[in-house]
Design a protein around this motif. Structure first.
Motif, PDB file in Angstrom:
ATOM      1  N   GLY A   1       0.840  -1.198   0.000  1.00 25.16           N
ATOM      2  CA  GLY A   1       0.000   0.000   0.000  1.00 25.16           C
ATOM      3  C   GLY A   1       0.870   1.241   0.000  1.00 25.16           C
ATOM      4  O   GLY A   1       1.976   1.246  -0.546  1.00 25.16           O
ATOM      5  N   SER A   2       0.405   2.270   0.639  1.00 21.97           N
ATOM      6  CA  SER A   2       1.115   3.549   0.686  1.00 21.97           C
ATOM      7  C   SER A   2       2.337   3.464   1.599  1.00 21.97           C
ATOM      8  O   SER A   2       2.344   2.717   2.578  1.00 21.97           O
ATOM      9  N   ARG A   3       3.353   4.249   1.258  1.00 25.90           N
ATOM     10  CA  ARG A   3       4.501   4.374   2.146  1.00 25.90           C
ATOM     11  C   ARG A   3       4.102   5.204   3.346  1.00 25.90           C
ATOM     12  O   ARG A   3       3.308   6.132   3.238  1.00 25.90           O
ATOM     13  N   ARG A   4       4.642   4.877   4.477  1.00 23.86           N
ATOM     14  CA  ARG A   4       4.337   5.602   5.704  1.00 23.86           C
ATOM     15  C   ARG A   4       5.360   6.691   5.951  1.00 23.86           C
ATOM     16  O   ARG A   4       6.529   6.544   5.636  1.00 23.86           O
ATOM     17  N   THR A   5       4.887   7.775   6.529  1.00 30.89           N
ATOM     18  CA  THR A   5       5.801   8.809   6.983  1.00 30.89           C
ATOM     19  C   THR A   5       6.347   8.360   8.327  1.00 30.89           C
ATOM     20  O   THR A   5       5.910   7.361   8.877  1.00 30.89           O
ATOM     21  N   GLY A   6       7.290   9.092   8.864  1.00 36.17           N
ATOM     22  CA  GLY A   6       7.883   8.608  10.099  1.00 36.17           C
ATOM     23  C   GLY A   6       8.412   9.696  10.997  1.00 36.17           C
ATOM     24  O   GLY A   6       8.223  10.893  10.757  1.00 36.17           O
ATOM     25  N   GLU A   7       9.098   9.233  12.024  1.00 41.95           N
ATOM     26  CA  GLU A   7       9.727  10.113  12.997  1.00 41.95           C
ATOM     27  C   GLU A   7      11.068   9.522  13.399  1.00 41.95           C
ATOM     28  O   GLU A   7      11.223   8.307  13.451  1.00 41.95           O
ATOM     29  N   ILE A   8      12.015  10.396  13.672  1.00 42.34           N
ATOM     30  CA  ILE A   8      13.270   9.974  14.265  1.00 42.34           C
ATOM     31  C   ILE A   8      13.445  10.756  15.562  1.00 42.34           C
ATOM     32  O   ILE A   8      12.800  11.789  15.775  1.00 42.34           O
ATOM     33  N   THR A   9      14.307  10.262  16.402  1.00 42.14           N
ATOM     34  CA  THR A   9      14.636  10.949  17.642  1.00 42.14           C
ATOM     35  C   THR A   9      16.130  11.231  17.635  1.00 42.14           C
ATOM     36  O   THR A   9      16.935  10.327  17.402  1.00 42.14           O
ATOM     37  N   VAL A  10      16.477  12.497  17.881  1.00 43.10           N
ATOM     38  CA  VAL A  10      17.871  12.914  17.942  1.00 43.10           C
ATOM     39  C   VAL A  10      18.171  13.326  19.373  1.00 43.10           C
ATOM     40  O   VAL A  10      17.450  14.140  19.951  1.00 43.10           O
ATOM     41  N   THR A  11      19.221  12.764  19.936  1.00 41.34           N
ATOM     42  CA  THR A  11      19.666  13.135  21.273  1.00 41.34           C
ATOM     43  C   THR A  11      21.031  13.797  21.129  1.00 41.34           C
ATOM     44  O   THR A  11      21.904  13.290  20.427  1.00 41.34           O
ATOM     45  N   ARG A  12      21.183  14.934  21.784  1.00 41.77           N
ATOM     46  CA  ARG A  12      22.463  15.642  21.709  1.00 41.77           C
ATOM     47  C   ARG A  12      22.730  16.330  23.022  1.00 41.77           C
ATOM     48  O   ARG A  12      21.809  16.665  23.770  1.00 41.77           O
ATOM     49  N   GLY A  13      24.010  16.518  23.307  1.00 42.54           N
ATOM     50  CA  GLY A  13      24.398  17.257  24.493  1.00 42.54           C
ATOM     51  C   GLY A  13      24.071  18.729  24.316  1.00 42.54           C
ATOM     52  O   GLY A  13      24.282  19.291  23.245  1.00 42.54           O
ATOM     53  N   MET A  14      23.518  19.322  25.350  1.00 44.73           N
ATOM     54  CA  MET A  14      23.212  20.753  25.275  1.00 44.73           C
ATOM     55  C   MET A  14      24.523  21.524  25.348  1.00 44.73           C
ATOM     56  O   MET A  14      25.345  21.293  26.227  1.00 44.73           O
ATOM     57  N   ASP A  15      24.714  22.410  24.380  1.00 43.00           N
ATOM     58  CA  ASP A  15      25.912  23.241  24.352  1.00 43.00           C
ATOM     59  C   ASP A  15      25.522  24.636  23.892  1.00 43.00           C
ATOM     60  O   ASP A  15      24.342  24.935  23.720  1.00 43.00           O
ATOM     61  N   LYS A  16      26.494  25.475  23.651  1.00 43.43           N
ATOM     62  CA  LYS A  16      26.183  26.858  23.286  1.00 43.43           C
ATOM     63  C   LYS A  16      25.816  27.040  21.823  1.00 43.43           C
ATOM     64  O   LYS A  16      25.460  28.128  21.401  1.00 43.43           O
ATOM     65  N   SER A  17      25.872  25.976  21.021  1.00 48.54           N
ATOM     66  CA  SER A  17      25.468  26.046  19.622  1.00 48.54           C
ATOM     67  C   SER A  17      23.983  26.398  19.532  1.00 48.54           C
ATOM     68  O   SER A  17      23.158  25.817  20.223  1.00 48.54           O
ATOM     69  N   THR A  18      23.643  27.338  18.660  1.00 46.40           N
ATOM     70  CA  THR A  18      22.249  27.778  18.592  1.00 46.40           C
ATOM     71  C   THR A  18      21.543  27.414  17.285  1.00 46.40           C
ATOM     72  O   THR A  18      20.323  27.528  17.216  1.00 46.40           O
ATOM     73  N   ALA A  19      22.249  26.975  16.263  1.00 42.42           N
ATOM     74  CA  ALA A  19      21.630  26.728  14.961  1.00 42.42           C
ATOM     75  C   ALA A  19      20.524  25.681  15.052  1.00 42.42           C
ATOM     76  O   ALA A  19      19.416  25.875  14.549  1.00 42.42           O
ATOM     77  N   PHE A  20      20.796  24.560  15.686  1.00 44.80           N
ATOM     78  CA  PHE A  20      19.808  23.497  15.817  1.00 44.80           C
ATOM     79  C   PHE A  20      18.649  23.954  16.700  1.00 44.80           C
ATOM     80  O   PHE A  20      17.489  23.728  16.385  1.00 44.80           O
TER      81      PHE A  20
END
Length: 146
Positions: free
Chosen positions: A55-74
């Motif tokens: 049938g149809s392809r399913r959409t999805g979700e991923i989970t990203v884990t990262r250390g909190m730092d001073k980077s602001t772009a994400f």
């Protein structure tokens, strides 16, 4: 790399639109799924016939884990949907590139029209001695593997 050697799962890069996410601890939930359509019919002799087809392809979700730092772009990208409710500018194409020992890209996973649907901050406590991490659930409309 010899045939049969597998890629290391700890050497990867995430590119979010025009920029690379500086630090990432973990990516989980990379799946490619498709609905299964089942048709049940009865033959002229009364025998049950069951057929399955894609049938149809399913959409999805991923989970990203990262250390909190001073980077602001994400963090700024996450705020586009979760704080500013600006889904139009927040939708980005994400590429997750697996690298070999020489840091050459050997496989790419592309997520189309991705946006942050959930953010979870660090567990804070006076007795904790671990690092502060943030977890972001990213929803996407399509996935391709190169």
């Amino acid at each position: 790399m010899l045939t049969g050697d597998t890629f290391s799962s700890n050497t990867f890069v995430i590119e979010l639109g025009k920029f690379q996410v500086e630090t990432v601890q973990d990516v989980s939930g990379l799946t490619l799924e498709q609905d299964v359509v089942e048709t049940r019919q009865v033959s002229s002799t009364g025998e049950l016939i069951v057929r399955k087809q894609p049938g149809s392809r399913r959409t999805g979700e991923i989970t990203v884990t990262r250390g909190m730092d001073k980077s602001t772009a994400f963090t700024d990208w996450i705020k586009e949907t979760l704080v500013n409710a600006d889904l139009d500018s927040a939708r980005q194409n994400i590429t997750i590139s697996l690298k070999n020992a020489q840091k050459e890209t050997v496989r790419r996973v592309n997520l189309t029209n991705a946006w942050a649907s959930r953010w979870e901050g660090p567990q804070l406590g006076a007795a904790n001695s671990g690092t502060a991490t943030e977890t972001v659930t990213i929803t996407y409309e399509d996935i391709t593997i190169e």
